[in-house]
Design a protein around this motif. Structure first.
Motif, PDB file in Angstrom:
ATOM      1  N   PRO A 180       0.834  -1.209   0.000  1.00  0.00           N
ATOM      2  CA  PRO A 180       0.000   0.000   0.000  1.00  0.00           C
ATOM      3  C   PRO A 180       0.869   1.260   0.000  1.00  0.00           C
ATOM      4  N   ARG A 181       0.475   2.201  -0.866  1.00  0.00           N
ATOM      5  CA  ARG A 181       1.237   3.449  -0.974  1.00  0.00           C
ATOM      6  C   ARG A 181       0.468   4.651  -0.462  1.00  0.00           C
ATOM      7  N   THR A 182      -0.840   4.504  -0.282  1.00  0.00           N
ATOM      8  CA  THR A 182      -1.650   5.635   0.166  1.00  0.00           C
ATOM      9  C   THR A 182      -2.392   5.241   1.435  1.00  0.00           C
ATOM     10  N   ARG A 183      -2.872   6.259   2.141  1.00  0.00           N
ATOM     11  CA  ARG A 183      -3.664   5.994   3.358  1.00  0.00           C
ATOM     12  C   ARG A 183      -4.948   5.249   3.007  1.00  0.00           C
ATOM     13  N   ALA A 184      -5.540   5.535   1.837  1.00  0.00           N
ATOM     14  CA  ALA A 184      -6.763   4.834   1.414  1.00  0.00           C
ATOM     15  C   ALA A 184      -6.477   3.343   1.212  1.00  0.00           C
ATOM     16  N   GLU A 185      -5.346   3.007   0.617  1.00  0.00           N
ATOM     17  CA  GLU A 185      -4.982   1.596   0.435  1.00  0.00           C
ATOM     18  C   GLU A 185      -4.738   0.921   1.778  1.00  0.00           C
ATOM     19  N   GLU A 186      -4.140   1.644   2.722  1.00  0.00           N
ATOM     20  CA  GLU A 186      -3.934   1.085   4.063  1.00  0.00           C
ATOM     21  C   GLU A 186      -5.277   0.822   4.750  1.00  0.00           C
ATOM     22  N   ARG A 187      -6.211   1.784   4.623  1.00  0.00           N
ATOM     23  CA  ARG A 187      -7.543   1.598   5.212  1.00  0.00           C
ATOM     24  C   ARG A 187      -8.265   0.417   4.574  1.00  0.00           C
ATOM     25  N   TYR A 188      -8.135   0.291   3.261  1.00  0.00           N
ATOM     26  CA  TYR A 188      -8.723  -0.847   2.554  1.00  0.00           C
ATOM     27  C   TYR A 188      -8.145  -2.158   3.101  1.00  0.00           C
ATOM     28  N   ASN A 189      -6.815  -2.241   3.210  1.00  0.00           N
ATOM     29  CA  ASN A 189      -6.177  -3.454   3.732  1.00  0.00           C
ATOM     30  C   ASN A 189      -6.630  -3.757   5.155  1.00  0.00           C
ATOM     31  N   GLU A 190      -6.776  -2.721   5.990  1.00  0.00           N
ATOM     32  CA  GLU A 190      -7.234  -2.925   7.367  1.00  0.00           C
ATOM     33  C   GLU A 190      -8.653  -3.488   7.388  1.00  0.00           C
ATOM     34  N   ALA A 191      -9.538  -2.916   6.580  1.00  0.00           N
ATOM     35  CA  ALA A 191     -10.926  -3.404   6.519  1.00  0.00           C
ATOM     36  C   ALA A 191     -10.967  -4.816   5.951  1.00  0.00           C
ATOM     37  N   HIS A 192     -10.166  -5.066   4.945  1.00  0.00           N
ATOM     38  CA  HIS A 192     -10.086  -6.397   4.336  1.00  0.00           C
ATOM     39  C   HIS A 192      -9.637  -7.419   5.382  1.00  0.00           C
ATOM     40  N   GLY A 193      -8.592  -7.079   6.132  1.00  0.00           N
ATOM     41  CA  GLY A 193      -8.068  -7.980   7.160  1.00  0.00           C
ATOM     42  C   GLY A 193      -9.069  -8.226   8.278  1.00  0.00           C
ATOM     43  N   ARG A 194      -9.747  -7.160   8.735  1.00  0.00           N
ATOM     44  CA  ARG A 194     -10.761  -7.334   9.789  1.00  0.00           C
ATOM     45  C   ARG A 194     -11.868  -8.274   9.331  1.00  0.00           C
ATOM     46  N   ARG A 223     -11.717 -10.594   6.923  1.00  0.00           N
ATOM     47  CA  ARG A 223     -11.193 -11.966   6.794  1.00  0.00           C
ATOM     48  C   ARG A 223     -11.041 -12.632   8.156  1.00  0.00           C
ATOM     49  N   ARG A 224     -10.614 -11.875   9.164  1.00  0.00           N
ATOM     50  CA  ARG A 224     -10.458 -12.473  10.496  1.00  0.00           C
ATOM     51  C   ARG A 224     -11.807 -12.928  11.055  1.00  0.00           C
ATOM     52  N   ILE A 225     -12.855 -12.167  10.811  1.00  0.00           N
ATOM     53  CA  ILE A 225     -14.196 -12.568  11.265  1.00  0.00           C
ATOM     54  C   ILE A 225     -14.593 -13.867  10.584  1.00  0.00           C
ATOM     55  N   ILE A 226     -14.364 -13.945   9.303  1.00  0.00           N
ATOM     56  CA  ILE A 226     -14.708 -15.154   8.550  1.00  0.00           C
ATOM     57  C   ILE A 226     -13.895 -16.339   9.059  1.00  0.00           C
ATOM     58  N   GLU A 227     -12.599 -16.142   9.262  1.00  0.00           N
ATOM     59  CA  GLU A 227     -11.737 -17.229   9.731  1.00  0.00           C
ATOM     60  C   GLU A 227     -12.142 -17.708  11.123  1.00  0.00           C
ATOM     61  N   ARG A 228     -12.499 -16.764  12.021  1.00  0.00           N
ATOM     62  CA  ARG A 228     -12.965 -17.170  13.359  1.00  0.00           C
ATOM     63  C   ARG A 228     -14.256 -17.973  13.256  1.00  0.00           C
ATOM     64  N   THR A 229     -15.158 -17.520  12.405  1.00  0.00           N
ATOM     65  CA  THR A 229     -16.428 -18.222  12.231  1.00  0.00           C
ATOM     66  C   THR A 229     -16.200 -19.633  11.701  1.00  0.00           C
TER      67      THR A 229
END
Length: 148
Positions: free
Chosen positions: A39-53, A55-61
């Motif tokens: 990620p090169r921009t703050r928007a890409e970082e926010r996207y990655n954070e939301a994506h990771g959150r 995925r973690r919910i799905i993986e826990r489920t």
């Protein structure tokens, strides 16, 4: 995934802004969003954070489902049925799990610490993808629309 109806179904749902999320082992498709590798921009970082959150919910489920219904976990054997029957079993397990949650039915797993639930999720098995072209334009559009 290539041998399933998922690509066809997701192509049909695309106009409704429906996406699946996948890890970085999958290509970016119009309907499959993966993390931004560098990620090169703050928007890409926010996207990655939301994506990771997400995925973690799905993986826990999935981990909880596998802990509650050992037939879904590799150590409980494998479901040697037709794909249609396996889908029915998985849906039934999800429905029973939701019912148990609503009724506050607890479950124990013997190998957990103090008899507690272990919800470890093993990494997803990845299919070898043919050289599919990444559709980063679609992901970039999603990032611009939702994460600026």
């Amino acid at each position: 995934m290539r041998n399933s109806s998922i690509p066809y179904v997701m192509e049909q749902l695309r106009r409704h802004r429906v996406w699946l999320i996948g890890d970085s082992g999958y290509p970016n498709l119009l309907w499959l969003l993966t993390p931004v590798r560098n990620p090169r921009t703050r928007a890409e970082e926010r996207y990655n954070e939301a994506h990771g959150r997400t995925r973690r919910i799905i993986e826990r489920t999935l981990g909880l489902l596998k802990a509650r219904f050992r037939c879904l976990h590799m150590t409980g054997g494998s479901l040697m049925y037709s794909p249609k029957k396996v889908c029915q079993i998985i849906v039934a397990c999800c429905m029973l799990h939701n019912l148990a949650l609503r009724r506050q039915v607890t479950f124990l797993q013997e190998d957990g610490p103090d008899g507690g639930v272990v919800a470890a999720v093993e990494p997803a098995e990845r299919e070898e993808e043919e050289d599919e072209e990444d559709d980063t334009d679609n992901r970039d559009t999603v990032i611009q629309q939702y994460f600026q």
